[in-house]
Design a protein around this motif. Structure first.
Motif, PDB file in Angstrom:
ATOM      1  N   UNK A 250     104.082 -14.342 -52.578  1.00 59.15           N
ATOM      2  CA  UNK A 250     102.989 -15.300 -52.777  1.00 59.15           C
ATOM      3  C   UNK A 250     102.254 -15.572 -51.471  1.00 59.15           C
ATOM      4  N   UNK A 251     103.005 -15.727 -50.388  1.00 56.23           N
ATOM      5  CA  UNK A 251     102.377 -15.948 -49.086  1.00 56.23           C
ATOM      6  C   UNK A 251     101.463 -14.786 -48.724  1.00 56.23           C
ATOM      7  N   UNK A 252     101.946 -13.572 -48.919  1.00 57.19           N
ATOM      8  CA  UNK A 252     101.141 -12.397 -48.595  1.00 57.19           C
ATOM      9  C   UNK A 252      99.916 -12.292 -49.493  1.00 57.19           C
ATOM     10  N   UNK A 253     100.055 -12.693 -50.758  1.00 51.59           N
ATOM     11  CA  UNK A 253      98.912 -12.624 -51.661  1.00 51.59           C
ATOM     12  C   UNK A 253      97.861 -13.676 -51.305  1.00 51.59           C
ATOM     13  N   UNK A 254      98.293 -14.866 -50.923  1.00 47.95           N
ATOM     14  CA  UNK A 254      97.326 -15.874 -50.467  1.00 47.95           C
ATOM     15  C   UNK A 254      96.544 -15.357 -49.260  1.00 47.95           C
ATOM     16  N   UNK A 255      97.234 -14.706 -48.342  1.00 44.04           N
ATOM     17  CA  UNK A 255      96.557 -14.140 -47.165  1.00 44.04           C
ATOM     18  C   UNK A 255      95.581 -13.058 -47.598  1.00 44.04           C
ATOM     19  N   UNK A 256      96.007 -12.187 -48.508  1.00 41.95           N
ATOM     20  CA  UNK A 256      95.119 -11.134 -49.001  1.00 41.95           C
ATOM     21  C   UNK A 256      93.888 -11.717 -49.682  1.00 41.95           C
ATOM     22  N   UNK A 257      94.036 -12.888 -50.309  1.00 42.42           N
ATOM     23  CA  UNK A 257      92.920 -13.533 -50.994  1.00 42.42           C
ATOM     24  C   UNK A 257      92.071 -14.404 -50.075  1.00 42.42           C
ATOM     25  N   UNK A 258      92.444 -14.477 -48.794  1.00 41.27           N
ATOM     26  CA  UNK A 258      91.591 -15.179 -47.840  1.00 41.27           C
ATOM     27  C   UNK A 258      92.138 -16.442 -47.243  1.00 41.27           C
ATOM     28  N   UNK A 259      93.379 -16.817 -47.561  1.00 37.15           N
ATOM     29  CA  UNK A 259      93.944 -18.040 -46.988  1.00 37.15           C
ATOM     30  C   UNK A 259      94.028 -17.928 -45.480  1.00 37.15           C
TER      31      UNK A 259
ATOM     32  N   UNK B  88     104.399 -11.647 -60.057  1.00 38.95           N
ATOM     33  CA  UNK B  88     104.464 -13.100 -60.188  1.00 38.95           C
ATOM     34  C   UNK B  88     103.481 -13.761 -59.224  1.00 38.95           C
ATOM     35  N   UNK B  89     103.346 -13.197 -58.030  1.00 43.29           N
ATOM     36  CA  UNK B  89     102.446 -13.770 -57.023  1.00 43.29           C
ATOM     37  C   UNK B  89     100.996 -13.788 -57.488  1.00 43.29           C
ATOM     38  N   UNK B  90     100.583 -12.788 -58.268  1.00 44.44           N
ATOM     39  CA  UNK B  90      99.222 -12.790 -58.804  1.00 44.44           C
ATOM     40  C   UNK B  90      99.005 -14.015 -59.699  1.00 44.44           C
ATOM     41  N   UNK B  91     100.013 -14.364 -60.485  1.00 45.28           N
ATOM     42  CA  UNK B  91      99.912 -15.533 -61.361  1.00 45.28           C
ATOM     43  C   UNK B  91      99.902 -16.817 -60.526  1.00 45.28           C
ATOM     44  N   UNK B  92     100.725 -16.843 -59.478  1.00 44.59           N
ATOM     45  CA  UNK B  92     100.791 -18.005 -58.588  1.00 44.59           C
ATOM     46  C   UNK B  92      99.419 -18.327 -58.012  1.00 44.59           C
ATOM     47  N   UNK B  93      98.779 -17.327 -57.436  1.00 44.78           N
ATOM     48  CA  UNK B  93      97.507 -17.589 -56.758  1.00 44.78           C
ATOM     49  C   UNK B  93      96.409 -17.982 -57.739  1.00 44.78           C
ATOM     50  N   UNK B  94      96.469 -17.450 -58.956  1.00 41.67           N
ATOM     51  CA  UNK B  94      95.487 -17.883 -59.951  1.00 41.67           C
ATOM     52  C   UNK B  94      95.716 -19.339 -60.339  1.00 41.67           C
ATOM     53  N   UNK B  95      96.948 -19.697 -60.711  1.00 43.94           N
ATOM     54  CA  UNK B  95      97.233 -21.065 -61.135  1.00 43.94           C
ATOM     55  C   UNK B  95      96.916 -22.078 -60.036  1.00 43.94           C
ATOM     56  N   UNK B  96      97.140 -21.693 -58.790  1.00 49.70           N
ATOM     57  CA  UNK B  96      96.878 -22.595 -57.666  1.00 49.70           C
ATOM     58  C   UNK B  96      95.396 -22.779 -57.415  1.00 49.70           C
ATOM     59  N   UNK B  97      94.586 -21.819 -57.854  1.00 50.64           N
ATOM     60  CA  UNK B  97      93.174 -21.798 -57.484  1.00 50.64           C
ATOM     61  C   UNK B  97      92.328 -22.698 -58.365  1.00 50.64           C
ATOM     62  N   UNK B  98      91.101 -22.957 -57.903  1.00 49.82           N
ATOM     63  CA  UNK B  98      90.140 -23.750 -58.668  1.00 49.82           C
ATOM     64  C   UNK B  98      89.709 -23.040 -59.946  1.00 49.82           C
TER      65      UNK B  98
END
Length: 343
Positions: free
Chosen positions: A101-110, A314-324
């Motif tokens: 999840x941490x790596x996916x947030x970074x990939x998405x721009x965090x 699972x991380x893909x789902x995490x970043x979506x649910x966390x997002x606006x």
């Protein structure tokens, strides 16, 4: 003018703009040419089709492990901006779903991350991987035992001191415990699992909501006119919705996570705070690493997809649910179990 955002990734990480690569993808948009390139993606805008074909012919697109196409207004890259200003907290980040999840947030721009784990070695590895993916991340790594209330207070005090706010919290820390019939278990076996999987999550969620309530609401980036104070994603388990033999402490703890998620979602739905849970099935993480593949074969066979899931899925789902983009979702319990619970 209608536009699209196109993000390319090579070897599971975004390409850096220092490579000076010009890319275009035929077939997904009727006509486009590149108008901006960042280290997290490419923004393309409608124009004459012969321009697109000329660019694409001169510089063929590379092989892509993943690609994402999403509408944007004009040439503004909203996907790349989505997490830029947000502070993201992830527990259990030293391995498995937390690390993915941490790596996916970074990939998405965090750009502002606080990662926590009780195991210093795993946290160091995650830190190295994050810095390898992006040199632009302001990263706070904290070793802590979140089953201790004073440690939870210390963690969120450090986050407040470093970043001044919190926008997203992902609670991943957890253990499986001992799998035995109840007459062979001790109260210590029960306490160990409940302390880590449920009590510590309750303590963390309390601290997260307290921080959210101290913050002013901000508009969601989707432009839909609603506001948010923060978002929480709890990692439960499909065993938070069903049961399994010899797993009473674990099943109790994950049912508790689902109950906590729904209760806090209800209590704070009209205060700009969303709380959701993901219930993974059998995922290939360190929780299963100690089990031989022969022992895992029945788990795969029992899953309709006939395989284990991955932490990245699972991380893909995490970043979506966390997002606006999930702004109307709260109290949701999302199963990511390869179809196991639909049998």
């Amino acid at each position: 003018m209608a536009g699209y955002q196109l993000e390319f990734r090579r070897n599971d990480h975004p390409m850096d703009n220092r490579e000076h690569e010009e890319l275009a993808l035929l077939g997904h948009v009727p006509a486009a040419h590149i108008v901006d390139l960042t280290d997290l993606g490419i923004v393309v805008e409608s124009t004459a089709r012969d321009n697109l074909e000329r660019v694409a012919t001169q510089v063929p697109p590379p092989s892509m492990s993943q690609s994402f196409l999403a509408p944007v207004d004009g040439v503004k890259n909203k996907r790349c901006q989505e997490w830029t200003m947000d502070v993201v907290y992830i527990s259990g980040a030293g391995s498995g779903i937390g690390r993915a999840s941490a790596l996916q947030f970074v990939a998405d721009g965090a750009r502002k991350l606080a990662i926590v784990d009780i195991v210093s070695g795993g946290l160091q590895q995650s830190t190295a991987l994050i810095k390898e993916r992006s040199s632009h991340v302001d990263l706070l790594s904290i070793v802590a035992d979140l089953s201790k209330e004073e440690e939870v207070h210390r963690v969120f005090a450090e986050i407040q001191q470093r970043f001044g706010r919190l926008d997203v919290a992902v609670n991943c820390a957890g253990i499986t415990g001992t799998y035995l019939p109840i007459e062979q278990l001790s109260s210590a076996d029960l306490d160990k699992v409940l302390n880590v999987n449920l009590r510590s999550l309750w303590l963390c969620e309390k601290a997260q909501i307290e921080q959210f309530m101290r913050q002013e609401e901000r508009p969601v980036i989707t432009g839909l006119g609603t506001k948010t104070r923060g978002s929480i994603v709890n990692i439960a388990s499909m065993l938070g919705t069903i049961t399994m033999p010899h797993a009473s402490p674990y099943v109790m703890s994950k049912h508790g996570v689902v109950g906590l998620t729904k209760t806090d979602a209800l209590d704070y739905a009209n205060r700009g705070i969303r709380v959701n849970a993901i219930c993974p099935g059998f995922i290939q993480t360190n929780l299963l690493d100690s089990t031989g593949w022969e022992a895992l074969a029945p788990l795969c066979a029992a899953t309709p997809m006939n395989r284990l899931g991955t932490a990245e899925e699972v991380a893909f789902v995490v970043t979506f649910l966390a997002s606006d983009r999930a702004s109307f979702m709260t109290g949701s319990v999302v199963l990511a179990d390869g179809g196991y619970t639909v049998k």
